[in-house]
Enzyme design. Structure first.
Site, PDB file in Angstrom:
ATOM      1  N   THR A 147      -3.515  -3.573 -11.912  1.00 58.83           N
ATOM      2  CA  THR A 147      -2.075  -3.443 -11.663  1.00 58.83           C
ATOM      3  C   THR A 147      -1.704  -3.966 -10.282  1.00 58.83           C
ATOM      4  OG1 THR A 147      -1.893  -1.537 -13.140  1.00 58.83           O
ATOM      5  CG2 THR A 147      -0.156  -1.823 -11.497  1.00 58.83           C
ATOM      6  N   ARG A 148      -2.501  -3.591  -9.289  1.00 56.95           N
ATOM      7  CA  ARG A 148      -2.191  -4.024  -7.920  1.00 56.95           C
ATOM      8  C   ARG A 148      -2.369  -5.526  -7.751  1.00 56.95           C
ATOM      9  NH1 ARG A 148      -4.485   0.862  -4.029  1.00 56.95           N
ATOM     10  NH2 ARG A 148      -4.299   2.498  -5.573  1.00 56.95           N
ATOM     11  N   ARG A 178       1.071   1.059  -6.011  1.00 57.64           N
ATOM     12  CA  ARG A 178       0.216   2.030  -6.664  1.00 57.64           C
ATOM     13  C   ARG A 178      -0.299   1.436  -7.965  1.00 57.64           C
ATOM     14  NH1 ARG A 178       2.087   6.134  -8.848  1.00 57.64           N
ATOM     15  NH2 ARG A 178       0.060   7.156  -8.927  1.00 57.64           N
ATOM     16  N   GLY A 179      -1.307   2.091  -8.549  1.00 57.11           N
ATOM     17  CA  GLY A 179      -1.864   1.638  -9.805  1.00 57.11           C
ATOM     18  C   GLY A 179      -3.330   1.298  -9.677  1.00 57.11           C
ATOM     19  N   ASN A 180      -3.939   0.942 -10.804  1.00 61.20           N
ATOM     20  CA  ASN A 180      -5.349   0.572 -10.760  1.00 61.20           C
ATOM     21  C   ASN A 180      -5.510  -0.825 -10.178  1.00 61.20           C
ATOM     22  OD1 ASN A 180      -4.719  -1.243 -12.847  1.00 61.20           O
ATOM     23  ND2 ASN A 180      -5.292   0.232 -14.437  1.00 61.20           N
ATOM     24  N   ARG A 230      -2.793   6.256   5.528  1.00 66.30           N
ATOM     25  CA  ARG A 230      -3.900   5.823   6.396  1.00 66.30           C
ATOM     26  C   ARG A 230      -3.896   4.305   6.558  1.00 66.30           C
ATOM     27  NH1 ARG A 230      -8.611   3.424   4.925  1.00 66.30           N
ATOM     28  NH2 ARG A 230      -8.112   3.838   2.747  1.00 66.30           N
ATOM     29  N   THR A 254       0.842  -1.188   0.000  1.00 68.81           N
ATOM     30  CA  THR A 254       0.000   0.000   0.000  1.00 68.81           C
ATOM     31  C   THR A 254       0.880   1.242   0.000  1.00 68.81           C
ATOM     32  OG1 THR A 254      -1.757   1.228   1.149  1.00 68.81           O
ATOM     33  CG2 THR A 254      -0.169   0.073   2.529  1.00 68.81           C
TER      34      THR A 254
END
Length: 422
Positions: free
Chosen positions: A102-103, A97-99, A79, A75
């Protein structure tokens, strides 16, 4: 790279803002949790659609507790990282990161054991079954999570009239209250702030904020009432009516202790943590290589983690009563407690022969041990600067306040304050 390093949330809005300003488009549609806290004055949120599922979804495990010891959690959200490390300090946070695709691809490639995604996005992609939803009572979502907002030019009455019928009042009240608290705390991409709105109107609603600290997570501390969050104890303890006000630049959980003390004295106190602390992976030495522990702060004890359990027969030299109480609660024998700092404690050991294991943070003070005393150091935590909130900048520059007491509990707080003021 973390989002904050490549432009922050404005990365998602700046081109649309430009088109709105130039009249190329009449309105823009945003995922509200990805919209920066402070928006240009000439823009307004004309409508908020009915809010989707606000929860986060854990992919890769059934729960945070079920993750293996030392597991990598993917992540880039402060938060999410803060809440995860609060529950499981042993976890290792790796940037993700990414959409969604992607993740999930990174997860499948073995870059982490688990990751977190918003249920709202998964629902909209018909992928709601890929993980385990985390209930908000135990894991708080981002401000505005699950909400779609439509922005237009504030002076464009015609577009506002067209969009007004699709505005969902209950969702608007909730997400704007959450964003109001975020604004009151000066929150941005670096901020580990997670408020949750409960209720269906302004009278019944409550904002329950969370941070990376036990006193501030879901179920802990006091709920914040009111859309502006002006009763939140980590924003200020009272209305600013007495002079001089006390500004506490201390991270949790120590900030709460300082605030409660100020409130007990009837003083006006504001708390603006200049940094947060995060654990560092460290290699615990063999117990036969040292005679005693040297703990300069509660953070050293806190982030020492489970490894300290293997040193149950080693006494500890502790700076501060809070550190000593924490060590005693873990079953560690207290050799000595002092309030004059680590060097003062070392000076009192003069004449003896002792091998010490010092647990410390990255920004530790260099010590000069007396003859016969040796120190082996382990860095168990690091500090992450928090940008100066707007409210603090205003408070420090307000001409109406002739003097302000700034309470600094550590060199790290002082350094971060000086850097921000520059």
């Amino acid at each position: 790279r973390p989002l904050a390093d490549i432009g922050g949330k404005a990365l998602w809005t700046k081109e649309l803002d430009l088109w709105l300003h130039e009249g190329v488009i009449d309105f823009a549609v945003h995922s509200l949790k990805d919209v920066e806290t402070f928006r240009p004055d000439w823009l307004t949120i004309a409508a908020i659609l009915p809010r989707e599922d606000v929860r986060d979804c854990l992919v890769g495990a059934e729960s945070i507790a079920a993750l293996p010891h030392g597991a990598r959690l993917g992540t880039s959200a402060p938060r999410r990282a803060a809440q995860a490390l609060n529950l499981r300090p042993d976890l290792k946070i790796v940037p993700f990161r990414g959409n969604v695709a992607t993740r999930l691809g990174k997860l499948a490639a073995g870059e982490a054991e688990a990751t977190l995604l918003a249920m709202a996005g998964l629902n909209r992609l018909d992928q709601a079954t890929v993980g385990t939803p985390l209930e908000p009572d135990a894991w708080l979502p981002a401000p505005g999570q699950g909400a779609i907002a439509i922005e237009c030019r504030r002076n464009d009455a015609a577009t506002r009239a067209i969009l007004s019928p699709i505005d969902h009042e209950e969702s608007r009240i909730a997400v704007l209250a959450e964003r109001a608290l975020l604004a009151a705390l000066g929150g941005n991409c670096h901020s580990a702030i997670a408020p949750r709105w409960r209720g269906s109107n302004r009278r019944q609603g409550q904002l329950c904020p969370a941070g990376p600290w036990p006193d501030c997570r879901a179920g802990g501390g006091s709920p914040v009432t009111g859309a502006q969050g002006d009763r939140h104890p980590f924003c200020r303890s009272r209305t600013l009516s007495m002079k001089p006000p006390i500004v506490i630049l201390r991270p949790e959980p120590g900030a709460n202790v300082s605030l409660q003390g100020a409130m007990a004295l009837g003083l006006d106190a504001w708390c603006f943590p200049m940094f947060i602390t995060l654990p560092r992976a460290w290699e615990a030495p063999s117990a036969d290589t040292f005679d005693a522990l040297l703990l300069g702060s509660a953070n050293a004890l806190r982030y020492g983690g489970a490894e300290l359990a293997g040193y149950g027969d080693k006494p500890a030299y502790c700076v501060g009563e809070t550190t000593a109480r924490g060590a005693a609660a873990r079953g560690i024998k207290i050799a000595d407690t002092g309030s004059g700092g680590l060097q003062d404690m070392l000076n009192r050991m003069a004449g003896g022969r002792l091998r010490l294991l010092r647990l410390a943070g990255e920004e530790r003070v260099t010590l000069t041990p007396p003859p016969g005393i040796t120190i082996e150091e382990r860095v168990v935590y690091a500090s992450m600067p928090v940008p100066m909130p707007v409210e603090l900048a205003r408070l420090l520059s307000t001409a109406a306040l002739p003097r302000i007491i700034v309470l600094l509990h550590s060199g790290a707080a002082a350094r971060h304050l000086i850097e921000e003021c520059r």
